[in-house]
Design a protein around this motif. Sequence first.
Motif, PDB file in Angstrom:
ATOM      1  N   GLY A 172      -4.103  23.254  21.436  1.00 38.06           N
ATOM      2  CA  GLY A 172      -3.534  23.900  22.967  1.00 38.06           C
ATOM      3  C   GLY A 172      -3.173  22.994  23.644  1.00 38.06           C
ATOM      4  N   ASP A 173      -3.602  22.561  25.059  1.00 38.62           N
ATOM      5  CA  ASP A 173      -2.496  22.291  25.946  1.00 38.62           C
ATOM      6  C   ASP A 173      -2.466  20.763  26.171  1.00 38.62           C
ATOM      7  N   ILE A 174      -3.895  20.023  25.579  1.00 38.37           N
ATOM      8  CA  ILE A 174      -4.281  17.994  26.266  1.00 38.37           C
ATOM      9  C   ILE A 174      -3.455  17.635  26.447  1.00 38.37           C
ATOM     10  N   GLY A 175      -4.219  17.349  27.120  1.00 33.60           N
ATOM     11  CA  GLY A 175      -3.255  15.669  27.891  1.00 33.60           C
ATOM     12  C   GLY A 175      -3.279  14.181  26.901  1.00 33.60           C
ATOM     13  N   SER A 176      -2.390  13.231  27.526  1.00 34.89           N
ATOM     14  CA  SER A 176      -2.746  12.548  26.828  1.00 34.89           C
ATOM     15  C   SER A 176      -4.568  11.928  26.475  1.00 34.89           C
ATOM     16  N   ASP A 177      -4.978  12.061  28.529  1.00 36.31           N
ATOM     17  CA  ASP A 177      -6.235  10.850  28.497  1.00 36.31           C
ATOM     18  C   ASP A 177      -7.354  11.921  27.400  1.00 36.31           C
ATOM     19  N   ALA A 178      -6.947  13.218  27.821  1.00 37.46           N
ATOM     20  CA  ALA A 178      -7.699  13.883  26.141  1.00 37.46           C
ATOM     21  C   ALA A 178      -7.853  13.381  24.960  1.00 37.46           C
ATOM     22  N   GLU A 179      -6.100  13.263  24.786  1.00 35.32           N
ATOM     23  CA  GLU A 179      -6.073  12.923  23.236  1.00 35.32           C
ATOM     24  C   GLU A 179      -6.923  11.692  23.065  1.00 35.32           C
ATOM     25  N   ASN A 180      -7.480  10.407  24.427  1.00 23.33           N
ATOM     26  CA  ASN A 180      -7.397   8.800  23.778  1.00 23.33           C
ATOM     27  C   ASN A 180      -9.152   9.486  23.535  1.00 23.33           C
ATOM     28  N   THR A 181      -9.552  10.516  24.176  1.00 22.65           N
ATOM     29  CA  THR A 181     -11.107  10.356  24.506  1.00 22.65           C
ATOM     30  C   THR A 181     -11.579  11.416  23.167  1.00 22.65           C
ATOM     31  N   LEU A 182     -10.651  12.108  22.568  1.00 16.53           N
ATOM     32  CA  LEU A 182     -11.366  12.110  21.469  1.00 16.53           C
ATOM     33  C   LEU A 182     -10.701  11.493  20.130  1.00 16.53           C
ATOM     34  N   VAL A 183     -10.017  10.487  20.708  1.00 15.94           N
ATOM     35  CA  VAL A 183      -9.323   9.492  19.627  1.00 15.94           C
ATOM     36  C   VAL A 183     -10.956   8.533  19.094  1.00 15.94           C
ATOM     37  N   ASN A 184     -11.244   8.369  20.436  1.00 13.75           N
ATOM     38  CA  ASN A 184     -11.959   7.042  20.517  1.00 13.75           C
ATOM     39  C   ASN A 184     -13.315   7.875  20.697  1.00 13.75           C
ATOM     40  N   SER A 185     -13.610   8.659  20.209  1.00 13.99           N
ATOM     41  CA  SER A 185     -14.961   8.789  20.163  1.00 13.99           C
ATOM     42  C   SER A 185     -15.479   9.499  18.671  1.00 13.99           C
ATOM     43  N   GLY A 186     -14.527   8.863  17.806  1.00 20.04           N
ATOM     44  CA  GLY A 186     -14.236   9.303  16.388  1.00 20.04           C
ATOM     45  C   GLY A 186     -14.156  10.585  15.563  1.00 20.04           C
ATOM     46  N   VAL A 187     -14.034  11.702  16.796  1.00 21.91           N
ATOM     47  CA  VAL A 187     -13.799  12.613  15.895  1.00 21.91           C
ATOM     48  C   VAL A 187     -12.238  13.640  14.628  1.00 21.91           C
ATOM     49  N   ILE A 188     -12.214  12.646  15.733  1.00 23.60           N
ATOM     50  CA  ILE A 188     -10.444  13.247  15.275  1.00 23.60           C
ATOM     51  C   ILE A 188     -10.338  12.267  14.048  1.00 23.60           C
ATOM     52  N   ASP A 189      -9.444  12.973  12.944  1.00 27.04           N
ATOM     53  CA  ASP A 189      -9.776  12.363  11.891  1.00 27.04           C
ATOM     54  C   ASP A 189      -7.812  13.056  11.031  1.00 27.04           C
ATOM     55  N   LYS A 190      -7.284  12.147   9.547  1.00 23.77           N
ATOM     56  CA  LYS A 190      -6.143  12.902   9.891  1.00 23.77           C
ATOM     57  C   LYS A 190      -5.508  14.118   9.033  1.00 23.77           C
ATOM     58  N   CYS A 191      -4.882  14.964   9.440  1.00 20.42           N
ATOM     59  CA  CYS A 191      -4.682  16.398   9.202  1.00 20.42           C
ATOM     60  C   CYS A 191      -3.595  16.323   8.968  1.00 20.42           C
ATOM     61  N   ASP A 192      -3.206  17.359   8.156  1.00 17.11           N
ATOM     62  CA  ASP A 192      -1.962  18.113   7.566  1.00 17.11           C
ATOM     63  C   ASP A 192      -0.786  18.661   8.166  1.00 17.11           C
ATOM     64  N   MET A 193      -1.373  19.234   8.953  1.00 22.25           N
ATOM     65  CA  MET A 193      -0.617  19.800   9.992  1.00 22.25           C
ATOM     66  C   MET A 193      -1.171  19.771  11.677  1.00 22.25           C
TER      67      MET A 193
END
Length: 218
Positions: A172-193
């Motif tokens: 969507g249109d999330i910013g870096s703050d939301a991105e960082n929260t997702l990374v720190n929460s551990g729910v983001i993994d490697k993706c092909d696209m």
Amino acid sequence: RKTLIRPLFVIAALCSGMIIISLVSRPSMEILFLDVGQGDCCLIRTRDSTVLIDGGTYDQGSTVADVLDWYGIRQVDVAVVTHWDSDHCGGIAYLNSLGRVGKVLSPCNCPLKEEDECYVKHLTIIGPGDVINISDVASLKVLWPYSVIDGKNDDSLVMVLAYEGWKCLFTGDIGSDAENTLVNSGVIDKCDMLKVAHHGSRYSTSELFISKVSPKTA
């Protein structure tokens, strides 16, 4: 008559063969990113169903409708409004007004007024952990938002499309703050696209986020 019937039979047989070949050779999933100018729009097609993620502005709804017509899609099974900026929800509102959407999903109720052209009624609210089953081998899993404030950029639905081990991340249109929260929460993994957040805005797609997702294509 005999000289006319024989070539007509051959032509009919060839046409039937071409139709059968096209149906058999059609991929089990296609992802189409539509050019709707300033806005997002992605159409996912499988042999079982269709999902539209955002639809550009209301004025671009006719462009999306033309693409649906081209592919012989009378009605989209599921339309996802990632958030309520007009360049994401407008086209879906347009299609919905024509009865060309089966179900509309969103992270929150429509914050717009009923007289607004982008207003959408009859929504199904979805959030983290919810899964949209597109086919036997393809699904969309919702990762974000954990809570909704105003339905704007950082409240955008973040979803991962999984297809036989292949993954595409929609942001969507999330910013870096939301991105960082997702990374720190551990729910983001490697993706092909990766569907790059906020149209490539400098306020998103941080170095940390990219290093975590590590997409082959963006």
